[in-house]
Scaffold this active site. Structure first.
Site, short mmCIF file in Angstrom:
data_model
loop_
_atom_site.label_atom_id
_atom_site.label_comp_id
_atom_site.label_asym_id
_atom_site.label_seq_id
_atom_site.Cartn_x
_atom_site.Cartn_y
_atom_site.Cartn_z
N CYS A 32 0.83 -1.21 0.00
CA CYS A 32 0.00 0.00 0.00
C CYS A 32 0.87 1.26 0.00
CB CYS A 32 -0.92 -0.02 1.22
SG CYS A 32 -1.77 1.52 1.55
N CYS A 35 0.08 3.89 2.72
CA CYS A 35 0.52 3.40 4.03
C CYS A 35 1.99 3.78 4.25
CB CYS A 35 0.36 1.88 4.13
SG CYS A 35 -1.33 1.29 3.97
#
Length: 335
Positions: A32, A35
């Protein structure tokens, strides 16, 4: 040295929710992009605000800890959840450093305001802007009271001059303990035609129920002189529990159906400071619960009235939905 705790098992996470008053969890994935982008800001907050056994910052890899992610309905990353005493109180979805910082700093402020004295900690009395419990939370489990389905909640034989079913799950400290005098709007429930109450609690998902806390704060002897003796409310004594019913039970119906468990609450079981009794359940019988019926059969005296101020349910919340396809928040086409 990093202040972050990397979660490696469901048991480790449950233990942290019990041992630390506040827990901040970062649900992320290695693949991600957002993230990774917000990770330095999150680690900086953890370094600045972590406090042993008070505020703990964790990282939960959703690919490695799918059971935890499912339990809290994580469908997109990053998602940050703030817990107090095992109960989710705030969620921030997406890689938004400003929102995350605001949520965490508000948490730090609440942590400072709600520091307990040793006496308060031992009695389990907890007061904050986000939730109240009248006794200690069982180790390894969280407060799942907010998992009920408000549309299906029912309470039979309640006196309409007092609270409704949802009053029992109010997150605030009962007015009888808050030092506010007589409440203008009663924040408790009382029975009507006799001492019995029937509470139906459907859940938003399948849960495991470990134990209950029943708070009852009837006026002390000499108070509430306006009411006749048989109208002064009692504390609950006998409680019958039923699981997985599709509707609330009628009082006659309950007499014909064996209870999953019957509990007798003795007067000494109620904490002197908080008016709360712990109700331990046979956990093996409450493993896959979609609804719970609490039948308050009688009270600890001869009155025709029963009073309940709060009900708290402790255990493990189930998954509200399948995880489905996990998505990352913040990476839009063209970014």
């Amino acid at each position: 040295m990093s202040s972050l705790v990397h979660i490696t098992s469901k048991e480790q996470f449950s233990s942290l929710l019990t041992s630390s008053v506040f827990v901040v969890a970062d649900f992320y994935a290695d693949w991600c992009g957002p993230c990774k982008a917000i990770a330095p800001a999150y680690e900086k907050l953890a370094t600045q605000l972590s406090r042993p056994n008070r505020i703990t910052f964790t990282k939960v890899n959703v690919d490695h800890q799918q059971d935890i992610a499912k339990a809290y309905g994580i469908t997109a990353m990053p998602t940050f959840i703030v817990f107090q005493r095992g109960r989710p109180i705030n969620t921030v979805r997406g890689a938004d450093p400003q929102k995350l910082s605001e949520a965490v700093r508000k948490l730090a402020s609440e942590a400072t305001k709600s520091d307990e004295t040793p006496a308060e900690a031992s009695s389990g009395d907890t007061t904050s802007s986000v939730g109240w419990v009248g006794a200690s939370v069982p180790k390894g489990y969280g407060d799942i009271s907010d998992q009920y389905d408000p549309k299906g909640l029912e309470l039979l034989n309640r006196d309409s001059e007092f609270g409704v079913a949802r009053t029992l799950f109010d997150a605030s400290k009962p007015s009888a303990l808050a030092g506010k005098g007589k409440a203008s709007t009663p924040d408790w429930v009382e029975s009507d035609t006799d001492e019995q109450l029937m509470l139906y609690v459907p859940f938003q998902s399948t849960v495991k129920v470990h134990s209950l806390q029943i708070t009852s704060l009837p006026p002390a002897e000499g108070e509430d002189e306006e009411r006749d003796e048989d109208e002064r409310p009692m504390r609950p004594k006998t409680l019958q529990l039923y699981t997985n019913r599709s509707h609330v039970l009628g009082f006659d119906e309950a007499e014909d159906i064996p209870a999953v468990q019957t509990v007798t609450i003795q007067p000494g079981d109620y904490d002197a400071q908080t008016g709360t009794a712990k109700v331990d359940l046979r956990f093996v019988k409450f493993q896959s619960v979609t609804s719970l019926v609490l039948f308050f059969v009688d009270g600890d005296g001869d009155s025709e009235k029963l009073r309940v101020d709060r009900v708290r349910i402790f255990g493990e919340a189930g998954e509200k939905r399948e995880m489905g396809k996990l998505e990352k928040i913040g990476d839009e086409p063209g970014e």
